[in-house]
Design an enzyme around this catalytic site. Structure first.
Site, PDB file in Angstrom:
ATOM      1  N   ASP A   1       0.780   3.829  -3.188  1.00 52.43           N
ATOM      2  CA  ASP A   1       0.411   5.235  -3.033  1.00 52.43           C
ATOM      3  C   ASP A   1       1.330   6.130  -3.862  1.00 52.43           C
ATOM      4  O   ASP A   1       0.879   7.050  -4.548  1.00 52.43           O
ATOM      5  CB  ASP A   1       0.485   5.612  -1.555  1.00 52.43           C
ATOM      6  CG  ASP A   1       0.219   7.084  -1.306  1.00 52.43           C
ATOM      7  OD1 ASP A   1      -0.928   7.513  -1.472  1.00 52.43           O
ATOM      8  OD2 ASP A   1       1.168   7.806  -0.961  1.00 52.43           O
TER       9      ASP A   1
ATOM     10  N   ASP B   1      -7.169   1.197   0.580  1.00 54.81           N
ATOM     11  CA  ASP B   1      -5.819   0.724   0.907  1.00 54.81           C
ATOM     12  C   ASP B   1      -5.447  -0.495   0.075  1.00 54.81           C
ATOM     13  O   ASP B   1      -4.312  -0.613  -0.408  1.00 54.81           O
ATOM     14  CB  ASP B   1      -5.729   0.376   2.395  1.00 54.81           C
ATOM     15  CG  ASP B   1      -5.813   1.609   3.287  1.00 54.81           C
ATOM     16  OD1 ASP B   1      -5.698   2.735   2.766  1.00 54.81           O
ATOM     17  OD2 ASP B   1      -6.002   1.441   4.508  1.00 54.81           O
TER      18      ASP B   1
ATOM     19  N   GLU C   1       0.831  -1.204   0.000  1.00 54.19           N
ATOM     20  CA  GLU C   1       0.000   0.000   0.000  1.00 54.19           C
ATOM     21  C   GLU C   1       0.868   1.257   0.000  1.00 54.19           C
ATOM     22  O   GLU C   1       0.604   2.211  -0.746  1.00 54.19           O
ATOM     23  CB  GLU C   1      -0.908   0.002   1.230  1.00 54.19           C
ATOM     24  CG  GLU C   1      -1.724   1.266   1.409  1.00 54.19           C
ATOM     25  CD  GLU C   1      -2.211   1.430   2.838  1.00 54.19           C
ATOM     26  OE1 GLU C   1      -2.522   2.569   3.217  1.00 54.19           O
ATOM     27  OE2 GLU C   1      -2.259   0.427   3.576  1.00 54.19           O
TER      28      GLU C   1
ATOM     29  N   GLU D   1      -4.523   0.478  -3.486  1.00 50.00           N
ATOM     30  CA  GLU D   1      -3.142   0.962  -3.542  1.00 50.00           C
ATOM     31  C   GLU D   1      -2.163  -0.200  -3.471  1.00 50.00           C
ATOM     32  O   GLU D   1      -1.135  -0.202  -4.164  1.00 50.00           O
ATOM     33  CB  GLU D   1      -2.881   1.943  -2.404  1.00 50.00           C
ATOM     34  CG  GLU D   1      -3.497   3.310  -2.609  1.00 50.00           C
ATOM     35  CD  GLU D   1      -3.152   4.286  -1.508  1.00 50.00           C
ATOM     36  OE1 GLU D   1      -3.095   5.499  -1.804  1.00 50.00           O
ATOM     37  OE2 GLU D   1      -2.931   3.853  -0.362  1.00 50.00           O
TER      38      GLU D   1
END
Length: 237
Positions: free
Chosen positions: A61, A130, A57, A133
């Site tokens: 991002d 989440d 994650e 990502e």
């Protein structure tokens, strides 16, 4: 223990097709689909899942931010940095990630602990965002930037095309709404935090005189404030 509807090592052909990439290292995809609540379920496999999908994650991002920025630069060659920045902020926020996660039916592929399953974890926007990502991070680790960027372009470009004009910052729009009616400026305050200490989800409240307060979540207070302002603007319509 936790419930896993992803069929063990088989993530499902439809889901793989939605990702647009066949993983050479399937452990990366398994890691991306494992919520931190279900780490114990994966012990004994030849894969380090001490952190669930949180590390992927973290990577996803950053990859998403780069891929969206590159996509915007190519799509809008004449726009200013400020206009691009507003588009970028709207496209990488948790709400957009959760929408994409729903589009690819990501919730049904997650491995969750029974406790998270019982509280509707597969449908929680924060968990979906989440995990989305994390999937982007896994795509990057397995197929490099081309694989991750292809996924981002597939699901983010339609959202870009849907809004031909740069979005307005919701906090600015709410402030202008209040000023136009002779009201005091909106006020924001933190009303809660969720998640682990190293990766908190902030809950912010916005108050406009004469209106019911609205709330928003985000990885930063600023992001949560924008989400709260967006919620308030939606209630004002």
């Amino acid at each position: 223990m936790g419930r896993d509807t992803s069929g063990g090592d088989d993530p499902g052909q439809a889901f793989v097709a939605a990702l647009g990439h066949t993983f050479a290292n399937r452990d990366l995809l398994r890691e991306a689909l494992t919520h931190r609540s279900a780490v114990d379920r994966q012990r004994g496999r030849n894969i380090d899942l001490r952190h669930g999908n949180e590390r992927l994650e973290f990577l996803g991002d950053r990859v998403l931010s780069l891929a969206v920025a590159d996509l915007l630069i190519r799509r809008f060659p004449d726009e200013s940095e400020g206009e691009l920045a507003r588009r970028h902020a709207a496209l990488v926020r948790a709400e957009t990630l959760a929408d994409v996660a729903r589009a690819i039916e990501l919730g049904g592929r997650l491995t969750l602990a029974d406790s998270e399953e019982a509280t509707g974890g597969r449908h929680k926007p924060a968990i979906l965002a989440d995990a989305c990502e994390a999937v982007i991070g896994a795509l990057y680790r397995d197929g490099g930037l081309p694989a991750a960027s292809a996924f981002v372009e597939r699901y983010w470009l339609p959202r870009i095309e849907h809004d031909p004009k740069p979005p307005r910052d919701p906090k600015t729009a709410l402030q202008e709404w209040a000023q136009g009616r002779g009201l005091p400026l909106p006020s924001y305050r933190e009303v809660g935090r969720e998640g682990p200490p190293h990766a908190p989800q902030f809950v912010m409240e916005v108050v406009v005189r004469g209106r019911t307060p609205a709330h928003g979540n985000g990885k930063t207070k600023r992001e949560a404030e924008r989400a709260a302002a967006t919620a308030m603007l939606g209630a004002l319509k």
